[in-house]
Design a protein around this motif. Structure first.
Motif, PDB file in Angstrom:
ATOM      1  N   THR A   1      14.444  -8.392  -1.460  1.00 45.59           N
ATOM      2  CA  THR A   1      13.894  -7.977  -2.859  1.00 45.59           C
ATOM      3  C   THR A   1      12.928  -7.265  -2.902  1.00 45.59           C
ATOM      4  OG1 THR A   1      15.136 -10.066  -3.460  1.00 45.59           O
ATOM      5  CG2 THR A   1      13.949  -8.767  -4.958  1.00 45.59           C
ATOM      6  N   LEU A   2      11.840  -7.700  -1.873  1.00 45.91           N
ATOM      7  CA  LEU A   2      10.692  -7.106  -1.891  1.00 45.91           C
ATOM      8  C   LEU A   2      10.342  -5.690  -1.273  1.00 45.91           C
ATOM      9  CD1 LEU A   2       8.318 -10.404  -1.557  1.00 45.91           C
ATOM     10  CD2 LEU A   2       8.661  -9.117  -3.627  1.00 45.91           C
ATOM     11  N   LYS A   3      11.176  -5.635  -0.441  1.00 46.94           N
ATOM     12  CA  LYS A   3      11.413  -4.171   0.559  1.00 46.94           C
ATOM     13  C   LYS A   3      10.775  -3.188  -0.383  1.00 46.94           C
ATOM     14  CE  LYS A   3      13.108  -2.442   4.535  1.00 46.94           C
ATOM     15  NZ  LYS A   3      14.496  -2.285   5.356  1.00 46.94           N
ATOM     16  N   PRO A   4      11.766  -2.743  -1.430  1.00 49.86           N
ATOM     17  CA  PRO A   4      11.719  -1.604  -2.086  1.00 49.86           C
ATOM     18  C   PRO A   4      10.314  -1.590  -2.754  1.00 49.86           C
ATOM     19  CG  PRO A   4      13.527  -2.820  -3.027  1.00 49.86           C
ATOM     20  CD  PRO A   4      13.191  -3.526  -1.816  1.00 49.86           C
ATOM     21  N   ILE A   5       9.930  -2.662  -3.145  1.00 51.29           N
ATOM     22  CA  ILE A   5       8.593  -2.750  -3.816  1.00 51.29           C
ATOM     23  C   ILE A   5       7.543  -2.421  -3.054  1.00 51.29           C
ATOM     24  CG2 ILE A   5       6.968  -4.174  -5.403  1.00 51.29           C
ATOM     25  CD1 ILE A   5       9.581  -5.663  -6.130  1.00 51.29           C
ATOM     26  N   LYS A   6       7.732  -3.226  -1.861  1.00 49.75           N
ATOM     27  CA  LYS A   6       6.593  -3.005  -0.672  1.00 49.75           C
ATOM     28  C   LYS A   6       6.443  -1.450  -0.356  1.00 49.75           C
ATOM     29  CE  LYS A   6       5.353  -4.607   3.890  1.00 49.75           C
ATOM     30  NZ  LYS A   6       5.800  -4.724   5.262  1.00 49.75           N
ATOM     31  N   GLN A   7       7.472  -0.924  -0.168  1.00 46.70           N
ATOM     32  CA  GLN A   7       7.708   0.486   0.398  1.00 46.70           C
ATOM     33  C   GLN A   7       6.910   1.486  -0.920  1.00 46.70           C
ATOM     34  OE1 GLN A   7      11.843   1.199   0.922  1.00 46.70           O
ATOM     35  NE2 GLN A   7      11.590   0.868   3.150  1.00 46.70           N
ATOM     36  N   MET A   8       7.251   1.157  -2.092  1.00 44.34           N
ATOM     37  CA  MET A   8       6.700   1.983  -3.304  1.00 44.34           C
ATOM     38  C   MET A   8       5.394   1.761  -3.251  1.00 44.34           C
ATOM     39  SD  MET A   8       8.504   1.810  -7.038  1.00 44.34           S
ATOM     40  CE  MET A   8       6.975   0.983  -7.825  1.00 44.34           C
ATOM     41  N   MET A   9       4.824   0.448  -2.975  1.00 41.52           N
ATOM     42  CA  MET A   9       3.494   0.597  -3.036  1.00 41.52           C
ATOM     43  C   MET A   9       2.611   1.261  -2.009  1.00 41.52           C
ATOM     44  SD  MET A   9       2.475  -3.460  -4.705  1.00 41.52           S
ATOM     45  CE  MET A   9       0.796  -2.795  -4.406  1.00 41.52           C
ATOM     46  N   GLU A  10       3.316   1.001  -0.786  1.00 42.74           N
ATOM     47  CA  GLU A  10       2.810   1.747   0.410  1.00 42.74           C
ATOM     48  C   GLU A  10       2.938   3.169   0.098  1.00 42.74           C
ATOM     49  OE1 GLU A  10       3.886  -1.357   3.878  1.00 42.74           O
ATOM     50  OE2 GLU A  10       5.262   0.386   3.502  1.00 42.74           O
ATOM     51  N   GLU A  11       3.801   3.644  -0.490  1.00 40.20           N
ATOM     52  CA  GLU A  11       3.739   5.195  -0.782  1.00 40.20           C
ATOM     53  C   GLU A  11       2.743   5.724  -1.969  1.00 40.20           C
ATOM     54  OE1 GLU A  11       7.043   8.386  -2.419  1.00 40.20           O
ATOM     55  OE2 GLU A  11       7.986   6.658  -1.229  1.00 40.20           O
ATOM     56  N   GLN A  12       2.535   4.567  -2.885  1.00 43.29           N
ATOM     57  CA  GLN A  12       1.599   4.876  -4.062  1.00 43.29           C
ATOM     58  C   GLN A  12       0.208   5.183  -3.481  1.00 43.29           C
ATOM     59  OE1 GLN A  12       3.456   5.134  -6.753  1.00 43.29           O
ATOM     60  NE2 GLN A  12       1.751   5.700  -7.839  1.00 43.29           N
ATOM     61  N   ASN A  13      -0.089   4.035  -2.483  1.00 39.77           N
ATOM     62  CA  ASN A  13      -1.259   3.903  -1.738  1.00 39.77           C
ATOM     63  C   ASN A  13      -1.589   5.272  -0.821  1.00 39.77           C
ATOM     64  OD1 ASN A  13      -1.942   1.584  -2.751  1.00 39.77           O
ATOM     65  ND2 ASN A  13      -1.324   0.453  -1.079  1.00 39.77           N
ATOM     66  N   ARG A  14      -0.622   5.765  -0.239  1.00 38.84           N
ATOM     67  CA  ARG A  14      -0.720   6.901   0.553  1.00 38.84           C
ATOM     68  C   ARG A  14      -0.940   8.164  -0.367  1.00 38.84           C
ATOM     69  NH1 ARG A  14       4.388   7.892   3.033  1.00 38.84           N
ATOM     70  NH2 ARG A  14       4.306   5.811   3.135  1.00 38.84           N
ATOM     71  N   PHE A  15      -0.278   8.015  -1.430  1.00 37.83           N
ATOM     72  CA  PHE A  15      -0.468   9.218  -2.330  1.00 37.83           C
ATOM     73  C   PHE A  15      -1.880   9.209  -2.879  1.00 37.83           C
ATOM     74  CE2 PHE A  15       0.283  10.554  -6.681  1.00 37.83           C
ATOM     75  CZ  PHE A  15       0.380  12.042  -6.606  1.00 37.83           C
ATOM     76  N   VAL A  16      -2.133   8.154  -3.281  1.00 39.67           N
ATOM     77  CA  VAL A  16      -3.548   7.784  -4.017  1.00 39.67           C
ATOM     78  C   VAL A  16      -4.662   8.396  -3.010  1.00 39.67           C
ATOM     79  CG1 VAL A  16      -5.335   6.542  -4.808  1.00 39.67           C
ATOM     80  CG2 VAL A  16      -2.886   6.117  -5.637  1.00 39.67           C
ATOM     81  N   SER A  17      -4.433   8.063  -1.586  1.00 40.43           N
ATOM     82  CA  SER A  17      -5.362   8.449  -0.561  1.00 40.43           C
ATOM     83  C   SER A  17      -5.300   9.813  -0.190  1.00 40.43           C
ATOM     84  CB  SER A  17      -5.349   7.555   0.657  1.00 40.43           C
ATOM     85  OG  SER A  17      -4.654   8.032   1.660  1.00 40.43           O
ATOM     86  N   ASP A  18      -4.142  10.376  -0.332  1.00 42.12           N
ATOM     87  CA  ASP A  18      -3.832  11.790  -0.058  1.00 42.12           C
ATOM     88  C   ASP A  18      -4.420  12.777  -1.128  1.00 42.12           C
ATOM     89  OD1 ASP A  18      -2.712  11.539   2.342  1.00 42.12           O
ATOM     90  OD2 ASP A  18      -0.580  11.793   1.725  1.00 42.12           O
ATOM     91  N   ALA A  19      -4.051  12.211  -2.312  1.00 42.90           N
ATOM     92  CA  ALA A  19      -4.765  13.050  -3.479  1.00 42.90           C
ATOM     93  C   ALA A  19      -6.197  12.968  -3.508  1.00 42.90           C
ATOM     94  CB  ALA A  19      -4.263  12.450  -4.729  1.00 42.90           C
ATOM     95  N   SER A  20      -6.794  11.788  -3.113  1.00 50.11           N
ATOM     96  CA  SER A  20      -8.303  11.753  -3.099  1.00 50.11           C
ATOM     97  C   SER A  20      -8.838  12.845  -2.072  1.00 50.11           C
ATOM     98  CB  SER A  20      -8.822  10.141  -3.085  1.00 50.11           C
ATOM     99  OG  SER A  20      -7.758   9.292  -3.338  1.00 50.11           O
TER     100      SER A  20
END
Ligand code: ADP
Length: 336
Positions: free
Chosen positions: A106-125
């Motif tokens: 259940t948590l796997k897609p949420i984990k992946q989404m959060m990891e992607e979100q974090n990567r996105f924020v750090s790339d954007a910054s």
């Protein structure tokens, strides 16, 4: 963080299952014990009635024996309790393991989404920091320069404008990406002729192709698709822009369409640098650039926007490429 969440979720699953299982067991226990009591009472009544009948007839009988042993009943009830506790323990152990596996899933897609979100924020910054640092440095240097005249100031402002344009392009791309990620937008599709869409994209891109003396050749272009006009023009502009950006001067970019049973395929073929085989999957990721030196002007967002526009139209994209020989971007869109 996710380990804690997984354990908490497992405990919640266990609690719910435990309550359900315990409630059922309680009902089963109560029903069985009531049934045993009822059975014992009926048996006792029958024996007593039989004895009284025989006394009325005049038979001389010894007083009735206690046929139903209360200890046996208590023992049976105790055994039922033990069996139910054992079953519940087993259920909790099995469901505990299953809950742990299930909560992980259940948590796997949420984990992946959060990891992607974090990567996105750090790339954007990271992308934002480079032009912002350049802006800050040039303004500070300009302010400290006591001999700065009007021409010098204009030169600094011109350089600043390049960075500001860069930032504004980046923010537009980010906005576009978040808009396309929004699943709730209502699709407003209309029948659109591919020829018109491609002509509009080509006229946007023409100045850049002329700058590099790249000829844009349109071969047979036909077909109508159902779609959002602005988004499809943007899609073709991105692919055409890349075809020009990643081609040396004096080359050719060919555009043509092909029909299949369900789709119309738009081929955009260039004679550029090509893409390495193991990069072909990654080029659609946000902020991915094959050119690690980042000498080109892009942010690595174009193809991820393009991919989202294609998904939005229920189409798909395929890339065939050979290093040094160019690439063929094949966009398949459902036929009207
Ligand atoms: P960018 O803004 O860097 O062009 P894109 O998302 O549009 O970002 O493209 C991602 C990467 O894919 C580019 O950095 C480039 O390395 C590669 N690429 C895209 N289109 C082509 C092409 N036609 N030829 C060669 N490489 C390409």
């Amino acid at each position: 963080m996710f380990k804690n969440a997984r354990i908490k979720l497992t405990l919640w699953y266990l609690l719910i299952l435990g309550i359900i299982s315990a409630s059922f067991s309680f009902v089963i226990y109560r029903s069985l014990t009531l049934e045993i009591d009822r059975f014992a009472k009926i048996q006792k009544d029958r024996l007593e009635r039989r004895f009284q009948d025989r006394v009325i007839i005049g038979e001389k009988l010894p007083p009735p024996l206690i046929y139903i042993d209360p200890d046996l009943i208590a023992d049976t009830k105790g055994r039922i309790k033990l069996i139910l506790i054992g079953i519940n323990g087993g259920i909790l152990m099995i469901t505990g393991t299953l809950s742990y596996i299930l909560s992980g899933k259940t948590l796997k897609p949420i984990k992946q989404m959060m990891e992607e979100q974090n990567r996105f924020v750090s790339d954007a910054s990271h992308e934002l920091r480079t032009p912002l640092t350049a802006l800050k440095t040039s303004i500070e240097v300009g302010l400290r320069d006591k001999k700065l005249d009007l021409n010098g100031a204009k030169k600094i402002l011109k350089e600043n404008l390049v960075d500001v344009n860069h930032l504004s392009k980046l923010s537009l791309s980010l906005l576009e990406l978040s808009r396309l990620d929004n699943q709730t937008i209502v699709k407003k599709f209309e029948p659109l002729k591919l020829k018109n869409l491609l002509n509009k994209s080509i006229s946007t891109i023409q100045p850049f192709s002329e700058e590099k003396n790249i000829s844009l050749v349109c071969k047979s272009i036909f077909g109508t698709v159902l779609g959002d006009e602005d988004k499809l023009i943007e899609l073709f502009t991105i692919i055409l822009d890349n075809a020009i950006k990643y081609s040396p001067n004096d080359k050719k970019v060919i555009v043509y369409t092909k029909k299949s049973q369900k789709y119309i395929r738009v081929h955009i073929v260039d004679e550029g640098c090509g893409i390495e085989k193991n990069n072909l999957e990654k080029i659609f990721d946000r902020f991915y650039r094959a050119d690690k030196a980042r000498t080109t002007q892009g942010f690595g967002l174009g193809l991820s926007i393009a991919k989202r526009i294609i998904d939005y139209h229920n189409g798909h994209i395929e890339v065939r490429s050979q290093i040094g020989n160019g690439s063929d971007f094949i966009i398949s869109l459902p036929r009207k």
